[in-house]
Design a protein around this motif. Structure first.
Motif, PDB file in Angstrom:
ATOM      1  N   TRP A  14     -10.199  18.240 -14.579  1.00  0.00           N
ATOM      2  CA  TRP A  14      -8.826  17.761 -14.050  1.00  0.00           C
ATOM      3  C   TRP A  14      -8.386  16.542 -14.345  1.00  0.00           C
ATOM      4  O   TRP A  14      -7.404  16.351 -14.599  1.00  0.00           O
ATOM      5  CB  TRP A  14      -9.101  17.607 -12.268  1.00  0.00           C
ATOM      6  N   LEU A  15      -9.315  15.477 -14.583  1.00  0.00           N
ATOM      7  CA  LEU A  15      -9.247  14.224 -15.382  1.00  0.00           C
ATOM      8  C   LEU A  15      -8.103  14.451 -16.664  1.00  0.00           C
ATOM      9  O   LEU A  15      -7.205  13.831 -16.749  1.00  0.00           O
ATOM     10  CB  LEU A  15      -9.868  12.908 -15.480  1.00  0.00           C
ATOM     11  N   ASP A  16      -8.522  15.321 -18.022  1.00  0.00           N
ATOM     12  CA  ASP A  16      -8.254  15.415 -18.742  1.00  0.00           C
ATOM     13  C   ASP A  16      -7.007  15.802 -18.662  1.00  0.00           C
ATOM     14  O   ASP A  16      -6.126  15.852 -19.410  1.00  0.00           O
ATOM     15  CB  ASP A  16      -9.868  16.461 -19.485  1.00  0.00           C
TER      16      ASP A  16
ATOM     17  N   ALA B 226      -5.601  15.658 -16.219  1.00  0.00           N
ATOM     18  CA  ALA B 226      -3.841  14.788 -16.210  1.00  0.00           C
ATOM     19  C   ALA B 226      -3.508  13.514 -16.754  1.00  0.00           C
ATOM     20  O   ALA B 226      -2.285  13.758 -16.790  1.00  0.00           O
ATOM     21  CB  ALA B 226      -4.198  14.323 -14.354  1.00  0.00           C
ATOM     22  N   TYR B 227      -4.515  13.278 -17.163  1.00  0.00           N
ATOM     23  CA  TYR B 227      -4.623  12.204 -18.330  1.00  0.00           C
ATOM     24  C   TYR B 227      -2.727  13.022 -19.550  1.00  0.00           C
ATOM     25  O   TYR B 227      -2.304  12.564 -19.864  1.00  0.00           O
ATOM     26  CB  TYR B 227      -5.258  11.996 -19.202  1.00  0.00           C
ATOM     27  N   LEU B 228      -3.595  14.182 -20.220  1.00  0.00           N
ATOM     28  CA  LEU B 228      -2.628  15.214 -20.547  1.00  0.00           C
ATOM     29  C   LEU B 228      -0.847  15.302 -20.376  1.00  0.00           C
ATOM     30  O   LEU B 228      -0.127  15.242 -20.773  1.00  0.00           O
ATOM     31  CB  LEU B 228      -3.471  16.635 -21.051  1.00  0.00           C
TER      32      LEU B 228
ATOM     33  N   TYR C 241       0.165  13.512 -18.668  1.00  0.00           N
ATOM     34  CA  TYR C 241       1.564  12.228 -18.093  1.00  0.00           C
ATOM     35  C   TYR C 241       1.947  11.739 -19.772  1.00  0.00           C
ATOM     36  O   TYR C 241       2.799  11.080 -19.137  1.00  0.00           O
ATOM     37  CB  TYR C 241      -0.368  10.695 -17.566  1.00  0.00           C
ATOM     38  N   LEU C 242       0.458  12.056 -20.541  1.00  0.00           N
ATOM     39  CA  LEU C 242       1.150  11.935 -21.723  1.00  0.00           C
ATOM     40  C   LEU C 242       2.550  12.417 -22.136  1.00  0.00           C
ATOM     41  O   LEU C 242       3.298  11.884 -22.795  1.00  0.00           O
ATOM     42  CB  LEU C 242       0.419  11.783 -22.681  1.00  0.00           C
TER      43      LEU C 242
ATOM     44  N   ASN D  88      -7.759   4.296 -29.662  1.00  0.00           N
ATOM     45  CA  ASN D  88      -6.807   4.913 -28.776  1.00  0.00           C
ATOM     46  C   ASN D  88      -8.006   6.068 -27.769  1.00  0.00           C
ATOM     47  O   ASN D  88      -8.988   7.112 -28.319  1.00  0.00           O
ATOM     48  CB  ASN D  88      -6.434   6.063 -29.982  1.00  0.00           C
ATOM     49  N   PRO D  89      -7.606   5.760 -26.827  1.00  0.00           N
ATOM     50  CA  PRO D  89      -9.282   6.863 -25.481  1.00  0.00           C
ATOM     51  C   PRO D  89      -8.057   8.510 -25.237  1.00  0.00           C
ATOM     52  O   PRO D  89      -8.871   9.072 -25.102  1.00  0.00           O
ATOM     53  CB  PRO D  89      -7.871   6.015 -24.959  1.00  0.00           C
ATOM     54  N   LYS D  90      -7.599   8.921 -26.823  1.00  0.00           N
ATOM     55  CA  LYS D  90      -7.212  10.585 -26.434  1.00  0.00           C
ATOM     56  C   LYS D  90      -8.324  11.314 -26.907  1.00  0.00           C
ATOM     57  O   LYS D  90      -8.304  12.265 -26.222  1.00  0.00           O
ATOM     58  CB  LYS D  90      -5.755  11.122 -26.822  1.00  0.00           C
TER      59      LYS D  90
ATOM     60  N   VAL E 285     -10.924  11.443 -24.706  1.00  0.00           N
ATOM     61  CA  VAL E 285     -10.751  12.142 -23.927  1.00  0.00           C
ATOM     62  C   VAL E 285     -10.491  13.544 -24.036  1.00  0.00           C
ATOM     63  O   VAL E 285     -11.064  14.614 -23.376  1.00  0.00           O
ATOM     64  CB  VAL E 285      -9.069  11.879 -22.852  1.00  0.00           C
TER      65      VAL E 285
END
Length: 81
Positions: A18-20, A22-24, A26-27, A64-66, A69
């Motif tokens: 779910w965090l993954d 949500a981050y995508l 957001y991007l 780069n955090p992507k 993640v």
């Protein structure tokens, strides 16, 4: 706590997924909301060495955090019980 240990627990694995997601999302939102600009042509006069180009690419890749993640999401999918 190691990343692999985090993904072995079922509730943590779901949380990572779910965090993954949500981050995508957001991007995607940030990219969608960024105003567009016309590209400017600027001739390149400096020539970079192969070592400096490699070091810049390495620094960008490590900071780069992507990638981390996405890798964490893949590990969560693989290690799901």
């Amino acid at each position: 706590m190691a990343w692999g240990h985090c993904c072995r627990h079922p509730s943590r694995s779901g949380l990572v997924k779910w965090l993954d997601a949500a981050y995508l999302l957001y991007l995607a939102w940030v990219i969608w909301r960024t105003p567009t600009r016309a590209l400017q042509y600027a001739p390149c006069t400096a020539v970079a060495s192969g070592r400096s180009t490699f070091m810049r690419a390495l620094l960008v890749g490590l900071s780069n955090p992507k990638g981390a993640v996405v890798l964490l999401g893949v590990l969560a999918a693989i290690h799901s019980p």
